[in-house]
Design an enzyme around this catalytic site. Structure first.
Site, mmCIF file in Angstrom:
data_model
loop_
_atom_site.group_PDB
_atom_site.id
_atom_site.type_symbol
_atom_site.label_atom_id
_atom_site.label_comp_id
_atom_site.label_asym_id
_atom_site.label_seq_id
_atom_site.Cartn_x
_atom_site.Cartn_y
_atom_site.Cartn_z
ATOM 1 N N ASP A 205 0.822 -1.251 0.013
ATOM 2 C CA ASP A 205 0.110 -0.034 -0.044
ATOM 3 C C ASP A 205 0.860 1.384 0.044
ATOM 4 O O ASP A 205 0.530 2.188 -0.776
ATOM 5 C CB ASP A 205 -0.999 0.097 1.195
ATOM 6 C CG ASP A 205 -0.540 -0.765 2.563
ATOM 7 O OD1 ASP A 205 0.476 -1.002 2.511
ATOM 8 O OD2 ASP A 205 -1.439 -0.842 3.374
ATOM 9 N N ASP A 229 0.068 -7.521 -10.882
ATOM 10 C CA ASP A 229 -0.759 -7.214 -11.630
ATOM 11 C C ASP A 229 -1.113 -5.534 -11.506
ATOM 12 O O ASP A 229 -1.389 -5.063 -12.446
ATOM 13 C CB ASP A 229 -1.940 -7.846 -11.466
ATOM 14 C CG ASP A 229 -3.234 -7.949 -12.712
ATOM 15 O OD1 ASP A 229 -2.879 -7.178 -13.499
ATOM 16 O OD2 ASP A 229 -4.286 -8.851 -12.496
HETATM 17 MG MG MG Z 1 -3.712 -6.994 -15.488
#
Ligand code: MG
Ligand code: NAI
Length: 338
Positions: A205, A229
């Site tokens: 974070d 991702d």
């Molecule tokens: Mg992606």
């Protein structure tokens, strides 16, 4: 003559893979494409399965693929073809290169980030269940020592080979102590073997905020599947968007080259897709097979295109079409001094 499996995918996939194939042809490298048009939804309609075995067999035999994005239904339907393909072919590294291109206006300058995303396990392991009676859903994040070590080792070795300055491991080991804790512990232990590499660690974070505030403070990032991702789309945003960021899925035997972006259904079929990300993925493919000059020609042409700033798609502030950009890159390749 190389033989490479071509999976155009759906949405904007066929448009941008068509561009990338034309650009490769313009470099003079001869590739015989083993082409599979049915994947995802279209393969279900035709064969009853979203990822036909023929595609996997072809990639295994050619050891190389250029792939467009494939749509995954949200919150229902078949499992992601992209995730399944990476797991079945054991493509454990997802390499994503987010480097500023001169000519694209962003809030920053000199952003040059490389992300190594673990690509076969974590929350994407596919271990999910729903208990109808209790109305509880579960998705298990499975992280193995071996799976962590291999992507971490790849990242450290890549940093050395490419003379980069810093590797940052990103985790959430304060809360997910066992799963991402294992990933972090393996990173710390492998870091001891590379005393000459600058190495640090951030909780995910905080990392998201740091990247938005001061992206130049970072260089190479290695992390687990889900964090990779998300952070790689964030990093793409820092350098001008998904339209320009290339990627590669790499295993010990096989490599599949694809852009970071998805099938972009909002612009599919309109001629607005930016082909740059897949064209640069094609350049990574050429580099991977040792066609270094051809790869450099493509990168040179892409850099010139953006420096000139005359022929750009809408995502980067222009009005040109996918074909317009492709043709311009091909012209520039013919003028390349390389
Ligand atoms: Mg992606
Ligand atoms: P997306 O990456 O397809 O699109 C996000 C935004 O970026 C959209 O506004 C889109 O128009 C824009 N964009 C993406 N690529 C672009 C390009 N080349 N040129 C110009 N604009 C571009 O992500 P989204 O909308 O979350 O996902 C759409 C579908 O793609 C989903 O079904 C998802 O599962 C799939 N997907 C597939 C991937 C793959 O095949 N490797 C990767 C990511 C998503």
């Amino acid at each position: 003559m190389y033989e490479v499996t071509l999976v155009p995918g759906d949405g904007i996939g066929p448009e941008v893979t068509d561009s990338a194939c034309k650009v490769i042809a313009a470099t003079g490298v001869k590739i015989q494409w083993d082409r599979f048009d049915f994947v995802g939804y279209s393969a279900i309609e035709k064969f009853g399965h979203p990822l036909p075995d023929e595609i996997l067999d072809s990639i295994r035999s050619n050891r190389l693929s250029l792939k467009g994005p494939v749509t995954t239904p949200v919150a229902e339907g078949f499992r992601s073809v992209n995730v399944t393909l990476r797991q079945k072919l054991d493509l454990y590294v997802n390499l994503r290169i987010c480097k500023q291109l001169q000519g694209i206006r962003t809030p920053f300058s000199d952003v040059d980030l490389v992300i190594f995303r673990e690509n076969t396990e974590g929350l994407y392991s596919g271990i999910e269940s729903y208990d109808e009676r209790l109305e509880i859903a579960e998705s298990i994040a499975r992280i193995s020592r071996k799976g962590s070590q291999r992507v971490l080792r790849y990242a450290f070795e890549w940093v050395v080979a490419n003379q980069r300055r810093l590797l940052t491991v990103v985790h959430k080991a304060n809360v997910l102590k066992l799963s991402t804790g294992l990933f972090l512990r393996e990173a710390l232990s492998i870091a001891d073997e590379f005393p000459n590499i600058m190495f640090n660690q951030f909780i995910v974070d905080n990392m998201a905020m740091q990247l938005v505030l001061r992206p130049q403070a970072f260089d190479c990032i290695v992390t687990t599947n889900l964090f990779g991702d998300i952070l790689s789309d964030l990093c793409a945003g820092l350098v001008g968007g998904l339209g320009i960021v290339p990627g590669a899925n790499i295993g010990d035997e096989v490599a599949v080259f694809e852009a970071v972006h998805g099938s972009a259904p909002d612009i599919a079929g309109s001629g607005k897709a930016n082909p740059t990300a897949l064209i640069r993925s094609a350049s990574l493919l050429l580099h991977h097979i040792g066609e270094i000059k051809a790869a450099q020609k493509i990168e040179w042409a892409v850099c010139r295109l953006y420096e000139e700033g005359q022929c750009l798609t809408a995502d980067v502030g222009g009005t040109a079409s996918t074909d317009g950009v492709t043709n311009e890159i091909i012209q520039l390749i013919h003028q390349s001094p390389i």
